[in-house]
Design a protein around this motif. Sequence first.
Motif, short mmCIF file in Angstrom:
data_model
loop_
_atom_site.label_atom_id
_atom_site.label_comp_id
_atom_site.label_asym_id
_atom_site.label_seq_id
_atom_site.Cartn_x
_atom_site.Cartn_y
_atom_site.Cartn_z
N PHE A 80 0.69 -1.23 0.00
CA PHE A 80 0.10 0.08 -0.02
C PHE A 80 0.84 1.22 -0.10
N LYS A 81 2.12 1.21 0.08
CA LYS A 81 3.13 2.22 0.22
C LYS A 81 2.89 3.16 -0.98
N GLY A 82 2.82 4.46 -0.88
CA GLY A 82 2.49 5.43 -1.95
C GLY A 82 1.43 5.64 -2.51
N LYS A 83 0.39 4.95 -1.89
CA LYS A 83 -1.12 4.93 -2.30
C LYS A 83 -2.07 5.70 -1.37
N ARG A 84 -2.96 6.38 -1.86
CA ARG A 84 -3.95 7.00 -0.95
C ARG A 84 -4.90 6.03 -0.23
N THR A 85 -5.36 6.20 0.71
CA THR A 85 -6.16 5.29 1.33
C THR A 85 -7.48 4.82 0.40
N ILE A 86 -7.98 5.83 -0.33
CA ILE A 86 -8.86 5.10 -1.37
C ILE A 86 -8.52 4.27 -2.20
N GLN A 87 -7.06 4.41 -3.04
CA GLN A 87 -6.63 3.39 -3.80
C GLN A 87 -6.46 2.12 -2.96
N VAL A 92 -8.09 -3.73 -2.14
CA VAL A 92 -8.71 -4.71 -1.41
C VAL A 92 -10.49 -5.12 -2.13
N ASN A 93 -10.82 -4.18 -2.54
CA ASN A 93 -12.30 -4.55 -3.12
C ASN A 93 -12.13 -5.12 -4.58
N GLN A 94 -10.95 -4.76 -5.08
CA GLN A 94 -10.64 -5.84 -6.08
C GLN A 94 -10.63 -7.05 -6.12
N ALA A 95 -9.71 -7.46 -5.01
CA ALA A 95 -9.24 -8.68 -4.79
C ALA A 95 -10.54 -9.56 -4.18
N LEU A 96 -11.49 -8.71 -3.77
CA LEU A 96 -12.64 -9.53 -3.04
C LEU A 96 -13.95 -9.34 -3.81
N LYS A 97 -13.69 -9.10 -5.25
CA LYS A 97 -14.92 -8.61 -5.93
C LYS A 97 -16.03 -9.56 -5.94
N ASP A 98 -15.57 -10.81 -6.15
CA ASP A 98 -16.61 -12.03 -6.06
C ASP A 98 -17.39 -12.11 -4.91
N GLU A 99 -16.23 -12.07 -3.84
CA GLU A 99 -17.06 -12.22 -2.53
C GLU A 99 -17.97 -11.16 -1.99
N ILE A 100 -17.71 -10.05 -2.52
CA ILE A 100 -18.57 -8.90 -2.11
C ILE A 100 -19.96 -8.95 -2.63
N GLY A 105 -22.21 -5.54 3.65
CA GLY A 105 -21.44 -4.44 3.94
C GLY A 105 -20.14 -5.03 4.23
N LEU A 106 -19.14 -4.15 4.00
CA LEU A 106 -17.61 -4.52 4.40
C LEU A 106 -16.97 -3.06 4.86
N ARG A 107 -16.25 -3.45 6.02
CA ARG A 107 -15.50 -2.36 6.54
C ARG A 107 -14.09 -2.69 6.18
N ILE A 108 -13.29 -1.63 5.68
CA ILE A 108 -11.98 -2.08 5.41
C ILE A 108 -10.97 -0.97 6.04
N PHE A 109 -9.99 -1.47 6.81
CA PHE A 109 -9.06 -0.82 7.27
C PHE A 109 -7.60 -0.93 6.89
N THR A 110 -6.84 -0.29 6.10
CA THR A 110 -5.74 -0.33 5.72
C THR A 110 -4.66 0.48 6.31
N GLU A 111 -3.35 -0.10 6.05
CA GLU A 111 -2.13 0.54 6.94
C GLU A 111 -1.15 0.23 6.27
N VAL A 112 -0.09 1.17 6.16
CA VAL A 112 1.29 0.84 5.68
C VAL A 112 2.01 0.51 6.77
N PRO A 113 2.88 -0.59 7.00
CA PRO A 113 3.82 -0.65 8.13
C PRO A 113 4.83 0.60 8.42
N LYS A 114 4.90 0.97 9.50
CA LYS A 114 5.69 2.05 9.79
C LYS A 114 7.29 2.14 9.36
#
Length: 115
Positions: A80-87, A92-100, A105-114
Amino acid sequence: MLACNRTLGNTMISALRIFCRNQVVFYERAHRCLSTQTEGEVRIAKILKEKFPLASSLQVVDISGGCGAMYEIHIESSEFKGKRTIQQHQLVNQALKDEIQGMHGLRIFTEVPKS
Protein backbone atom coordinates in the motif's frame (compact mmCIF):
# COMPACT_ATOMS: atom_id res chain seq x y z
CA MET A 1 -24.61 6.34 29.68
CA LEU A 2 -24.76 2.73 30.85
CA ALA A 3 -22.77 -0.15 29.32
CA CYS A 4 -22.86 -3.89 30.00
CA ASN A 5 -21.63 -7.13 28.47
CA ARG A 6 -23.22 -10.58 28.58
CA THR A 7 -22.66 -13.86 26.79
CA LEU A 8 -25.16 -16.00 24.95
CA GLY A 9 -23.58 -19.25 23.77
CA ASN A 10 -20.35 -18.23 22.07
CA THR A 11 -21.61 -14.71 21.34
CA MET A 12 -20.77 -11.66 23.44
CA ILE A 13 -23.56 -9.09 23.54
CA SER A 14 -22.48 -5.53 24.24
CA ALA A 15 -25.19 -3.14 25.21
CA LEU A 16 -24.88 0.59 25.54
CA ARG A 17 -27.69 2.81 26.74
CA ILE A 18 -27.31 6.48 26.04
CA PHE A 19 -29.63 8.89 27.79
CA CYS A 20 -30.38 12.13 25.93
CA ARG A 21 -33.08 14.54 27.16
CA ASN A 22 -35.88 12.22 28.24
CA GLN A 23 -35.00 9.88 25.39
CA VAL A 24 -33.21 6.56 25.75
CA VAL A 25 -31.22 5.31 22.78
CA PHE A 26 -30.38 1.61 23.08
CA TYR A 27 -27.48 0.24 21.10
CA GLU A 28 -26.70 -3.46 21.07
CA ARG A 29 -24.03 -5.27 19.10
CA ALA A 30 -23.20 -8.98 19.00
CA HIS A 31 -19.61 -10.16 18.99
CA ARG A 32 -18.77 -13.78 18.35
CA CYS A 33 -16.01 -15.20 20.51
CA LEU A 34 -12.98 -15.51 18.24
CA SER A 35 -11.85 -18.97 19.27
CA THR A 36 -12.82 -20.34 15.84
CA GLN A 37 -13.10 -18.68 12.47
CA THR A 38 -16.12 -18.94 10.23
CA GLU A 39 -15.77 -20.41 6.75
CA GLY A 40 -16.23 -16.93 5.29
CA GLU A 41 -13.45 -15.46 7.43
CA VAL A 42 -11.08 -18.24 6.38
CA ARG A 43 -12.02 -17.88 2.69
CA ILE A 44 -11.59 -14.09 2.68
CA ALA A 45 -8.29 -14.27 4.59
CA LYS A 46 -6.97 -16.84 2.08
CA ILE A 47 -7.85 -14.59 -0.86
CA LEU A 48 -6.23 -11.57 0.76
CA LYS A 49 -3.07 -13.52 1.68
CA GLU A 50 -2.73 -14.57 -1.95
CA LYS A 51 -3.36 -11.05 -3.27
CA PHE A 52 -1.17 -9.31 -0.66
CA PRO A 53 1.71 -11.74 0.06
CA LEU A 54 3.71 -8.98 1.77
CA ALA A 55 0.97 -8.28 4.33
CA SER A 56 2.51 -8.07 7.79
CA SER A 57 -0.87 -8.15 9.52
CA LEU A 58 -4.28 -9.41 8.43
CA GLN A 59 -7.49 -9.78 10.40
CA VAL A 60 -10.89 -10.73 8.97
CA VAL A 61 -13.91 -10.71 11.28
CA ASP A 62 -17.51 -11.58 10.47
CA ILE A 63 -19.32 -8.75 12.24
CA SER A 64 -22.77 -9.99 11.24
CA GLY A 65 -22.82 -12.55 14.04
CA GLY A 66 -21.52 -15.39 11.90
CA CYS A 67 -23.95 -15.33 8.97
CA GLY A 68 -21.46 -13.83 6.49
CA ALA A 69 -23.43 -10.71 5.63
CA MET A 70 -20.85 -8.17 6.83
CA TYR A 71 -17.11 -8.31 7.43
CA GLU A 72 -14.45 -6.08 8.90
CA ILE A 73 -10.94 -6.32 7.45
CA HIS A 74 -7.75 -4.91 8.93
CA ILE A 75 -4.74 -5.31 6.67
CA GLU A 76 -1.25 -3.86 6.90
CA SER A 77 0.97 -4.26 3.86
CA SER A 78 3.96 -2.57 2.28
CA GLU A 79 2.10 -3.04 -1.01
CA PHE A 80 0.00 0.00 0.00
CA LYS A 81 3.04 2.26 0.22
CA GLY A 82 2.66 5.42 -1.88
CA LYS A 83 -1.08 4.87 -2.39
CA ARG A 84 -3.85 7.01 -0.96
CA THR A 85 -6.37 5.34 1.36
CA ILE A 86 -9.00 5.20 -1.39
CA GLN A 87 -6.55 3.41 -3.68
CA GLN A 88 -5.66 0.94 -0.93
CA HIS A 89 -9.36 0.18 -0.38
CA GLN A 90 -9.90 -0.20 -4.12
CA LEU A 91 -7.17 -2.86 -4.19
CA VAL A 92 -8.90 -4.79 -1.40
CA ASN A 93 -12.29 -4.41 -3.09
CA GLN A 94 -10.85 -5.66 -6.38
CA ALA A 95 -9.30 -8.69 -4.66
CA LEU A 96 -12.69 -9.53 -3.10
CA LYS A 97 -14.95 -8.58 -6.02
CA ASP A 98 -16.57 -12.03 -6.23
CA GLU A 99 -17.02 -12.31 -2.45
CA ILE A 100 -18.49 -8.81 -2.11
CA GLN A 101 -21.46 -9.71 -4.31
CA GLY A 102 -22.91 -11.84 -1.50
CA MET A 103 -22.30 -9.32 1.29
CA HIS A 104 -24.42 -6.54 2.73
CA GLY A 105 -21.42 -4.56 3.91
CA LEU A 106 -17.66 -4.43 4.27
CA ARG A 107 -15.48 -2.31 6.54
CA ILE A 108 -11.91 -1.95 5.36
CA PHE A 109 -9.00 -0.62 7.39
CA THR A 110 -5.65 -0.46 5.59
CA GLU A 111 -2.26 0.59 6.82
CA VAL A 112 1.33 0.81 5.61
CA PRO A 113 3.91 -0.68 8.01
CA LYS A 114 5.79 1.99 9.97
CA SER A 115 9.28 0.80 9.00
